[in-house]
Motif scaffolding. Structure first.
Motif, PDB file in Angstrom:
ATOM      1  N   GLU A 135       0.831  -1.212   0.000  1.00 17.63           N
ATOM      2  CA  GLU A 135       0.000   0.000   0.000  1.00 17.63           C
ATOM      3  C   GLU A 135       0.865   1.263   0.000  1.00 17.63           C
ATOM      4  OE1 GLU A 135      -2.661  -0.854   3.266  1.00 17.63           O
ATOM      5  OE2 GLU A 135      -4.215  -1.512   1.859  1.00 17.63           O
ATOM      6  N   GLU A 136       2.057   1.200   0.613  1.00 17.10           N
ATOM      7  CA  GLU A 136       2.992   2.326   0.507  1.00 17.10           C
ATOM      8  C   GLU A 136       3.423   2.521  -0.947  1.00 17.10           C
ATOM      9  OE1 GLU A 136       6.212   1.425   3.104  1.00 17.10           O
ATOM     10  OE2 GLU A 136       5.115   1.922   4.938  1.00 17.10           O
ATOM     11  N   ALA A 137       3.689   1.407  -1.632  1.00 20.57           N
ATOM     12  CA  ALA A 137       4.079   1.492  -3.036  1.00 20.57           C
ATOM     13  C   ALA A 137       2.935   2.045  -3.881  1.00 20.57           C
ATOM     14  CB  ALA A 137       4.499   0.113  -3.548  1.00 20.57           C
ATOM     15  N   LEU A 138       1.690   1.606  -3.600  1.00 16.27           N
ATOM     16  CA  LEU A 138       0.542   2.098  -4.360  1.00 16.27           C
ATOM     17  C   LEU A 138       0.324   3.592  -4.118  1.00 16.27           C
ATOM     18  CD1 LEU A 138      -1.742   1.376  -6.296  1.00 16.27           C
ATOM     19  CD2 LEU A 138      -3.171   0.866  -4.320  1.00 16.27           C
ATOM     20  N   ALA A 139       0.514   4.046  -2.867  1.00 20.19           N
ATOM     21  CA  ALA A 139       0.391   5.474  -2.574  1.00 20.19           C
ATOM     22  C   ALA A 139       1.432   6.271  -3.359  1.00 20.19           C
ATOM     23  CB  ALA A 139       0.545   5.716  -1.071  1.00 20.19           C
ATOM     24  N   LEU A 140       2.648   5.748  -3.464  1.00 17.86           N
ATOM     25  CA  LEU A 140       3.696   6.418  -4.232  1.00 17.86           C
ATOM     26  C   LEU A 140       3.339   6.447  -5.717  1.00 17.86           C
ATOM     27  CD1 LEU A 140       6.505   7.725  -4.087  1.00 17.86           C
ATOM     28  CD2 LEU A 140       7.493   5.445  -4.370  1.00 17.86           C
ATOM     29  N   VAL A 141       2.782   5.369  -6.217  1.00 20.08           N
ATOM     30  CA  VAL A 141       2.326   5.324  -7.609  1.00 20.08           C
ATOM     31  C   VAL A 141       1.284   6.413  -7.862  1.00 20.08           C
ATOM     32  CG1 VAL A 141       0.966   3.940  -9.234  1.00 20.08           C
ATOM     33  CG2 VAL A 141       2.894   2.909  -8.028  1.00 20.08           C
ATOM     34  N   ARG A 142       0.371   6.598  -6.907  1.00 17.96           N
ATOM     35  CA  ARG A 142      -0.662   7.643  -7.057  1.00 17.96           C
ATOM     36  C   ARG A 142      -0.041   9.029  -7.068  1.00 17.96           C
ATOM     37  NH1 ARG A 142      -4.000   4.482  -3.308  1.00 17.96           N
ATOM     38  NH2 ARG A 142      -3.187   5.718  -1.594  1.00 17.96           N
TER      39      ARG A 142
END
Length: 425
Positions: A135-142
């Motif tokens: 989810e940290e990676a997904l937040a960074l993607v966003r």
């Protein structure tokens, strides 16, 4: 080869993405560059996927030589180490990659390293940490609009949810991963995630369709073996013993260097032996799978409870995933904006308005879209309506639930089957 007679390393990388490892390696061998970290990185990747563990040695040499883009070499080394079942070494390499990416402010690299650490946590049975890193990676993607990497992160999230028994969330993330244009490698892993999620939900016939597509796109070597492993389990769930045994046998020949997929094949063969009354053979295969590590063994308890019960009766203590309750409660903490789903906190970077919409509807109940738009942006025209659709979609994404926020005609409301709570921290 390029016009200068040198191998085009970028073209070789694309060959490897397509699973054409022998052709890629042959191109590299026509122009040996044993002191070039990028050449070593690609050569090691090809060798490993063709079943040669010495590919890891080439990656280690590449990491020791790399100066520019060193984070990417450490990232690849970590990826191969966890496929080989060397979880602690993988985690160490990926932490090194993350440090390098952060120092270079390489946002895509940082997302890759977070993803890799999530996978490493998953394979050590730390499903909560796997989900958190994903989810940290997904937040960074966003935040950084890293759209090309989104599907790979979503596959990790799907897998982590699956390992926690959160099957609706796993299905949602796998379906998201298949949206839009994907490179061949991402499409294969997304199809496998979707097919396996459907199988674990008790829908193996639907899962088989996606896994067969994944197999057709898998190329050769370990990637084909991994697809065969998951397809073998699907056929087993459908009661097709002969196909299960044939696919599992072919998969094992390709998976000497891929510990997680080999574990899945061993589970398939253990269950097949149990069904055929070969108790001791089933236990021996199960012990071999257990020795590889907790994942993916743990989630197979959802499909084969009798096999796990047999193992436990013999004194083994396999990790066992149980299906999680659906629609866990959501708690929104104000004023600092923190979102908890069940007991875990969801990173909110790049999702401020989505949180505001959830909090607004949780506090005040259903409201027309015009009123919601005025409360969020002080306007209620068509542009605000489009923005509200995007914000509602982002809110659903935070909870991995297509029904978290619902449009009913002109009205917006939260899913009434989920408990919503707003608290002041």
């Amino acid at each position: 080869m390029g016009s200068d007679g040198r191998v085009d390393l970028e073209a070789v990388r694309l060959f490897l993405q397509l699973g054409r490892y022998r052709e890629g390696e042959a191109a590299l061998d026509r122009d040996p560059q044993p002191e070039n970290p990028e050449w070593l990185r690609l050569k090691g990747w090809a060798r490993w996927h063709l079943g040669d563990e010495r590919g890891l040695l080439l990656l280690r040499k590449a990491a020791s030589l790399a100066r520019e883009r060193a984070g990417w070499v450490w990232q690849d080394l970590g990826a191969l180490l966890f496929r080989a079942g060397r979880w602690e070494e993988a985690e160490e390499a990926l932490r090194r990659a993350l440090d390098l990416f952060e120092a270079e402010e390489d946002h895509l690299g940082r997302a890759w390293a977070l993803h890799g650490l999530g996978v490493a946590h998953l394979h050590r049975g730390r499903t909560g940490w796997a989900l958190r890193r994903g989810e940290e990676a997904l937040a960074l993607v966003r935040v950084k609009a890293l759209r090309g990497f989104r599907s790979r992160v979503l596959v990790l999230l799907s897998t982590a949810h699956r390992a926690r028994g959160e099957l609706l969330e796993a299905l949602y993330r796998a379906e998201q991963a298949l949206e839009g244009r994907l490179d061949p490698d991402d499409r294969v892993v997304a199809l496998r995630a979707l097919g396996t999620a459907l199988r674990l939900m008790g829908r193996p016939a639907e899962g088989r369709v996606h896994l067969e597509e994944a197999l057709a796109l898998s190329g050769e070597g370990a990637r084909r073996g991994a697809a065969l492993a998951e397809l073998a389990l699907c056929h087993l769930a459908l009661g097709r013993k002969r196909k299960t045994r044939r696919m599992a046998g072919e998969a094992l020949e390709l998976l000497d260097t891929h510990a997680p997929a080999r574990s899945r094949v061993l589970v398939a063969l253990a269950e097949l032996s149990r069904r055929e009354g070969e108790r001791e053979g089933a236990l021996a295969l199960f012990r071999e799978a257990l020795a590889i590590g907790p994942y993916p063994l743990m989630e197979e308890a959802l499909s084969f409870p009798e096999l796990f019960a047999l193992a436990e009766a013999e004194g083994l203590a396999p990790p066992r995933t149980r299906r999680a309750p659906e629609k866990p409660g959501a708690r929104l903490v104000l004023p600092e904006k923190r979102l908890f789903v069940g007991r875990r906190e969801v990173p909110l970077e790049g999702s401020g308005r989505a949180f505001d919409l959830l909090a607004l509807l949780a506090r005040e109940g259903p409201m027309t879209w015009r009123e919601a738009a005025r409360r969020l942006w002080e306007e209620d025209g068509e542009e605000a309506r489009r923005r509200l659709h995007t914000t509602a979609s982002r809110a659903r994404d935070l909870l991995a639930d297509r029904e978290a926020v619902v449009w009913r005609g002109e009205t917006l409301l939260l899913d009434p089957r989920r408990k919503w709570e707003v608290v002041w921290g």
